[in-house]
Design an enzyme around this catalytic site. Sequence first.
Site, PDB file in Angstrom:
ATOM      1  N   SER A   1      31.958  46.265  14.292  1.00 58.54           N
ATOM      2  CA  SER A   1      30.812  47.384  14.106  1.00 58.54           C
ATOM      3  C   SER A   1      31.223  48.878  14.416  1.00 58.54           C
ATOM      4  O   SER A   1      30.786  49.637  13.742  1.00 58.54           O
ATOM      5  CB  SER A   1      29.750  47.041  15.313  1.00 58.54           C
ATOM      6  OG  SER A   1      29.254  45.894  15.188  1.00 58.54           O
TER       7      SER A   1
ATOM      8  N   CYS B   1      30.751  42.980  24.183  1.00 57.97           N
ATOM      9  CA  CYS B   1      30.163  42.549  22.808  1.00 57.97           C
ATOM     10  C   CYS B   1      30.685  41.405  22.477  1.00 57.97           C
ATOM     11  O   CYS B   1      29.920  40.467  22.369  1.00 57.97           O
ATOM     12  CB  CYS B   1      30.692  43.985  22.195  1.00 57.97           C
ATOM     13  SG  CYS B   1      29.966  43.589  20.354  1.00 57.97           S
TER      14      CYS B   1
END
Length: 376
Positions: free
Chosen positions: A49, A176
């Site tokens: 990301s 994450c």
Amino acid sequence: MSTAGKVIKCKAAVLWETNKPFSIEEVEVAPPRAHEVRIKMVATGICRSDDHVVSGHIVSPFPVILGHEAAGIVESIGEGVTSVKPGDKVIPLFIAQCGKCRRCKHQESNICMKNDLPSKYQGKLQDGTTRFTCRGKSIHHFMGTSTFSQYTVVDEISVAKIDAASPLEKVCLIGCGFSTGYGSAVKVAKVTQGSTCAVFGLGGVGLSVIIGCKAAGAARIIAVDINKDKFAKAREVGATECVNPQDYDKPIEEVLQEMSNGGVDFSFEVIGRLDTMASALLCCDKSFGVSVIVGVPPDSQILPVDPMLLLTGRTLKGAIFGGFKSKDSVPKLVTDFMAKKFPLDPLITNVLPLEKINEGFDLLRSGKSIRTILSF
């Protein structure tokens, strides 16, 4: 000498514009304001990301300090902060949890209404300002975390206190990648005992999906990737079979349907490509298959879906951060790791100092690393 209440000068990796390398700069990090926490970073992972911002697939204001998968120690707190204190080990949360909005109060939701999410990144903290300055310029935050810096400031709703004995250079992945994959299996899909699963994409998040499928008791876990070098690691964490779509002269969904007597129970797309999302949906059983979108799709693209695929009973769903309510779940996941309920070591392939961040991103782009951890 205490640094509380003072501006801290430290190193950070600043991204000044898209498609450029990170620049290691001296930045000034202002003290935390009310309901904010300043954290000394110990370890941060490099996630796809972050790279999507570099490439422009995720639109963020510039200049910016990226990074959202990390662990550190509280340096100081602003007025009114009660959930953490200086010295606490913590994980910053790119998915905030205020606990008060209608989504936080909803049992199945984890997207707090105070989140700075991909559709509209502001690059600011909750009060609409930033805490970073470099060369006299204000530097934007990223997802309320900005962990590619020796120090960062986050809102109290974006940080969780964790076990004081936990190894930060490993549990940072719970911030994450690991939680996103693991939760997609155990919480979002709710994988069942004895089921057959297909996982598209064998990066760090895809491998975490496999770990989740195994923990949930899946009997068959079929790992799908065009990079066969990733198969050994997939088997190590629980895949029972590995398939390379390039080895077949028919669509991968047909291959998987044949392998599973008509379609898998659960499929996961952990790449972020429209063609693999379609294949993942098609490969699951037409009457009870569940397909979960885990990968971040390219900015503003449309997935065309034949309604008949869903009318027969398939479910297509997605989630961010594995559907976990962050502030509630992250400490529990760290406790589960400490109790050896799942491994994190297989996901970490490289450890580099912050100064070598560009090398870390090169490893990610070349497919040669699973997770690179930057240590401070």
